[in-house]
Write a protein that holds these residues in place. Structure first.
Motif, PDB file in Angstrom:
ATOM      1  N   LEU C  63       0.838  -1.202   0.000  1.00  0.00           N
ATOM      2  CA  LEU C  63       0.000   0.000   0.000  1.00  0.00           C
ATOM      3  C   LEU C  63       0.877   1.258   0.000  1.00  0.00           C
ATOM      4  N   LYS C  64       1.921   1.229   0.794  1.00  0.00           N
ATOM      5  CA  LYS C  64       2.853   2.371   0.866  1.00  0.00           C
ATOM      6  C   LYS C  64       3.554   2.597  -0.467  1.00  0.00           C
ATOM      7  N   SER C  65       3.967   1.511  -1.087  1.00  0.00           N
ATOM      8  CA  SER C  65       4.712   1.649  -2.352  1.00  0.00           C
ATOM      9  C   SER C  65       3.832   2.196  -3.468  1.00  0.00           C
ATOM     10  N   GLN C  66       2.529   1.944  -3.381  1.00  0.00           N
ATOM     11  CA  GLN C  66       1.607   2.449  -4.415  1.00  0.00           C
ATOM     12  C   GLN C  66       1.295   3.934  -4.222  1.00  0.00           C
ATOM     13  N   CYS C  67       1.668   4.469  -3.076  1.00  0.00           N
ATOM     14  CA  CYS C  67       1.377   5.874  -2.805  1.00  0.00           C
ATOM     15  C   CYS C  67       2.625   6.554  -2.227  1.00  0.00           C
ATOM     16  N   ALA C  68       3.713   6.443  -2.973  1.00  0.00           N
ATOM     17  CA  ALA C  68       4.974   7.018  -2.505  1.00  0.00           C
ATOM     18  C   ALA C  68       4.837   8.544  -2.438  1.00  0.00           C
ATOM     19  N   GLU C  69       5.273   9.103  -1.359  1.00  0.00           N
ATOM     20  CA  GLU C  69       5.235  10.554  -1.122  1.00  0.00           C
ATOM     21  C   GLU C  69       3.817  11.129  -1.073  1.00  0.00           C
ATOM     22  N   GLY C  70       2.853  10.281  -0.953  1.00  0.00           N
ATOM     23  CA  GLY C  70       1.465  10.745  -0.855  1.00  0.00           C
ATOM     24  C   GLY C  70       0.881  10.417   0.508  1.00  0.00           C
ATOM     25  N   LYS C  71      -0.368  10.834   0.696  1.00  0.00           N
ATOM     26  CA  LYS C  71      -1.049  10.562   1.965  1.00  0.00           C
ATOM     27  C   LYS C  71      -2.166   9.553   1.718  1.00  0.00           C
ATOM     28  N   LEU C  72      -2.155   8.496   2.505  1.00  0.00           N
ATOM     29  CA  LEU C  72      -3.172   7.453   2.348  1.00  0.00           C
ATOM     30  C   LEU C  72      -4.328   7.694   3.315  1.00  0.00           C
ATOM     31  N   GLU C  73      -5.515   7.785   2.769  1.00  0.00           N
ATOM     32  CA  GLU C  73      -6.691   8.023   3.623  1.00  0.00           C
ATOM     33  C   GLU C  73      -7.839   7.106   3.209  1.00  0.00           C
ATOM     34  N   GLY C  74      -8.844   7.048   4.024  1.00  0.00           N
ATOM     35  CA  GLY C  74     -10.027   6.229   3.725  1.00  0.00           C
ATOM     36  C   GLY C  74      -9.700   4.760   3.546  1.00  0.00           C
ATOM     37  N   ILE C  75      -8.843   4.252   4.422  1.00  0.00           N
ATOM     38  CA  ILE C  75      -8.381   2.863   4.247  1.00  0.00           C
ATOM     39  C   ILE C  75      -9.369   1.873   4.872  1.00  0.00           C
ATOM     40  N   LEU C  76      -9.928   1.044   4.015  1.00  0.00           N
ATOM     41  CA  LEU C  76     -10.807  -0.046   4.464  1.00  0.00           C
ATOM     42  C   LEU C  76      -9.943  -1.295   4.539  1.00  0.00           C
ATOM     43  N   THR C  77      -9.789  -1.833   5.746  1.00  0.00           N
ATOM     44  CA  THR C  77      -8.949  -3.029   5.919  1.00  0.00           C
ATOM     45  C   THR C  77      -9.824  -4.214   6.289  1.00  0.00           C
ATOM     46  N   LYS C  89      -6.767 -20.166   3.806  1.00  0.00           N
ATOM     47  CA  LYS C  89      -6.050 -19.024   3.242  1.00  0.00           C
ATOM     48  C   LYS C  89      -6.420 -17.794   4.071  1.00  0.00           C
ATOM     49  N   ARG C  90      -5.430 -17.221   4.721  1.00  0.00           N
ATOM     50  CA  ARG C  90      -5.671 -15.986   5.483  1.00  0.00           C
ATOM     51  C   ARG C  90      -5.274 -14.814   4.608  1.00  0.00           C
ATOM     52  N   GLU C  91      -6.084 -13.785   4.622  1.00  0.00           N
ATOM     53  CA  GLU C  91      -5.881 -12.699   3.664  1.00  0.00           C
ATOM     54  C   GLU C  91      -6.134 -11.333   4.304  1.00  0.00           C
ATOM     55  N   VAL C  92      -5.322 -10.372   3.940  1.00  0.00           N
ATOM     56  CA  VAL C  92      -5.558  -8.988   4.350  1.00  0.00           C
ATOM     57  C   VAL C  92      -5.747  -8.160   3.088  1.00  0.00           C
ATOM     58  N   ILE C  93      -6.873  -7.480   2.975  1.00  0.00           N
ATOM     59  CA  ILE C  93      -7.164  -6.649   1.806  1.00  0.00           C
ATOM     60  C   ILE C  93      -7.359  -5.218   2.289  1.00  0.00           C
ATOM     61  N   ALA C  94      -6.535  -4.323   1.783  1.00  0.00           N
ATOM     62  CA  ALA C  94      -6.634  -2.911   2.180  1.00  0.00           C
ATOM     63  C   ALA C  94      -6.897  -2.052   0.953  1.00  0.00           C
ATOM     64  N   THR C  95      -7.950  -1.249   1.025  1.00  0.00           N
ATOM     65  CA  THR C  95      -8.304  -0.346  -0.072  1.00  0.00           C
ATOM     66  C   THR C  95      -8.321   1.081   0.484  1.00  0.00           C
ATOM     67  N   GLY C  96      -7.749   2.010  -0.270  1.00  0.00           N
ATOM     68  CA  GLY C  96      -7.751   3.388   0.223  1.00  0.00           C
ATOM     69  C   GLY C  96      -7.569   4.397  -0.887  1.00  0.00           C
ATOM     70  N   TYR C  97      -7.433   5.650  -0.508  1.00  0.00           N
ATOM     71  CA  TYR C  97      -7.249   6.727  -1.482  1.00  0.00           C
ATOM     72  C   TYR C  97      -5.889   7.378  -1.261  1.00  0.00           C
TER      73      TYR C  97
END
Lengths: 137, 104, 101
Positions: C63-77, C89-97
């Motif tokens: 998630l961090k690498s997809q938003c380098a130097e940006g601010k991540l908000e509205g994260i649904l985990t 299968k254990r899974e973590v799905i995080a979606t944000g802006y």
């Protein structure tokens, strides 16, 4: 019989703490004085099937069979995932947000910590949703 | 006796529920004061009925996320997310409730 | 006849998977909602026996690498578990802006 009373008395006097979930938010100490607050809502939790199982374990013969039947019926009627013991009202935590705003009317808060926990003894428990944090003055 | 058992179990069973978690997000400086809170609150609930555990997606979570954003096109702060289950006979209902402040 | 039926049922059970949600959380959602990003990480285990939860960190790094130097908000985990036959299968799905500064 006396030993059951002893177990029951011990059970009533002691309760175990159970922690299911905890999450801590951002803590900003640069905006002003922080005043801690704590909001907690709880509901009586009761696992009827587990109580019936306990009844089956401590009884014999026909009574034990009846407790077993009761346990099976209860298990079928209350299917689904659970965190702690089930409660009979799922709206007890609906107003936690209103309560934290009542504690911090300015709406400026930090260090919000969400906790799902319980004070539990076997089939009976107090299921708790707790929010704590700091109000910035 | 069986009738009594059934009646007793139905009374005890009722409709039980389990709150798995209730999460509160951070609260930004744009949050309105509590005096104006009621007119800013947005709330959505989505649910999914599961029969005997056979469930193949958890799209109801994303539906709640989408519905909350549709209800408030401006900044959404102080999000309280609750995940719970209502237990029923051979099936159950998973629920997501998202309650937040629409900082318009 | 019964053998075929048994094999069919066993195959269906092995291939079908039941999903369960473990936890969900959502952070504050910004006004600007143009740049949506998603990161997923998972971990397989046999009979639910796991020795590490490091897969969670992979989702955060992604998630961090997809938003380098940006601010991540509205994260649904979402933390979900998908149960296959004997395997989970254990899974973590995080979606944000991602808000680029």
């Amino acid at each position: 019989m006396r030993q059951y009373f002893a177990i029951a008395a011990f059970g009533l006097l002691t309760a175990c703490a159970r922690l299911d979930h905890v999450q801590i938010g951002e803590i900003d100490q640069s905006q002003g004085t922080l005043i801690p607050f704590n909001v907690q809502v709880s509901q009586f939790g009761f696992e009827a099937a587990a109580a019936a199982e306990l009844g089956r374990a401590v009884s014999k013969g026909r009574t034990a069979e009846q407790f077993q039947q009761l346990r099976d019926i209860l298990a079928l009627m209350n299917m689904g995932p659970r965190t702690g013991n089930p409660v009979y009202d799922d709206e007890y935590a609906n107003k936690v947000m209103d309560y934290i705003y009542a504690e911090c009317p300015t709406g400026k808060m930090t260090g919000l910590t969400s906790v799902r926990e319980a004070k539990a003894f076997g089939a009976v428990s107090g299921e708790i949703v707790r929010l704590s944090g700091y109000c910035i003055l | 006796m069986k009738k009594i058992l059934l009646l007793l179990s139905m009374t005890l069973a009722g409709c039980t529920h389990s709150i798995h978690m209730s999460h509160m997000s951070d609260v930004s400086a744009n949050t309105p004061k509590s005096i104006n809170l009621n007119k800013h609150i947005v709330e959505v609930t989505t649910e999914q009925t599961v029969v005997l555990g056979f469930v193949f997606d958890i799209d109801y979570v994303d539906q709640a996320y989408q519905q909350l954003q549709e209800k408030c096109p401006t900044e959404i702060v102080a999000v309280n997310t609750q995940y719970s289950t209502s237990h029923r006979f051979l099936h159950w209902t998973n629920k997501i409730r998202m309650k937040a402040v629409c900082a318009s | 006849m019964f053998k075929k039926l048994f094999v069919s049922i066993a195959t269906c059970l092995s291939l079908s998977a039941c999903v369960s949600l473990n936890s969900v959380s959502l952070t504050q959602i910004p006004v600007e909602r143009d740049n949506s990003i998603t990161a997923t990480s998972h971990s397989w285990n046999f009979l639910g026996i796991a020795f590490s939860n490091d897969f969670v960190d992979e989702a955060i790094l992604d998630l961090k690498s997809q938003c380098a130097e940006g601010k991540l908000e509205g994260i649904l985990t979402k933390h979900q578990t998908t149960a296959y036959f004997l395997v989970l299968k254990r899974e973590v799905i995080a979606t944000g802006y991602c808000q680029q500064g």
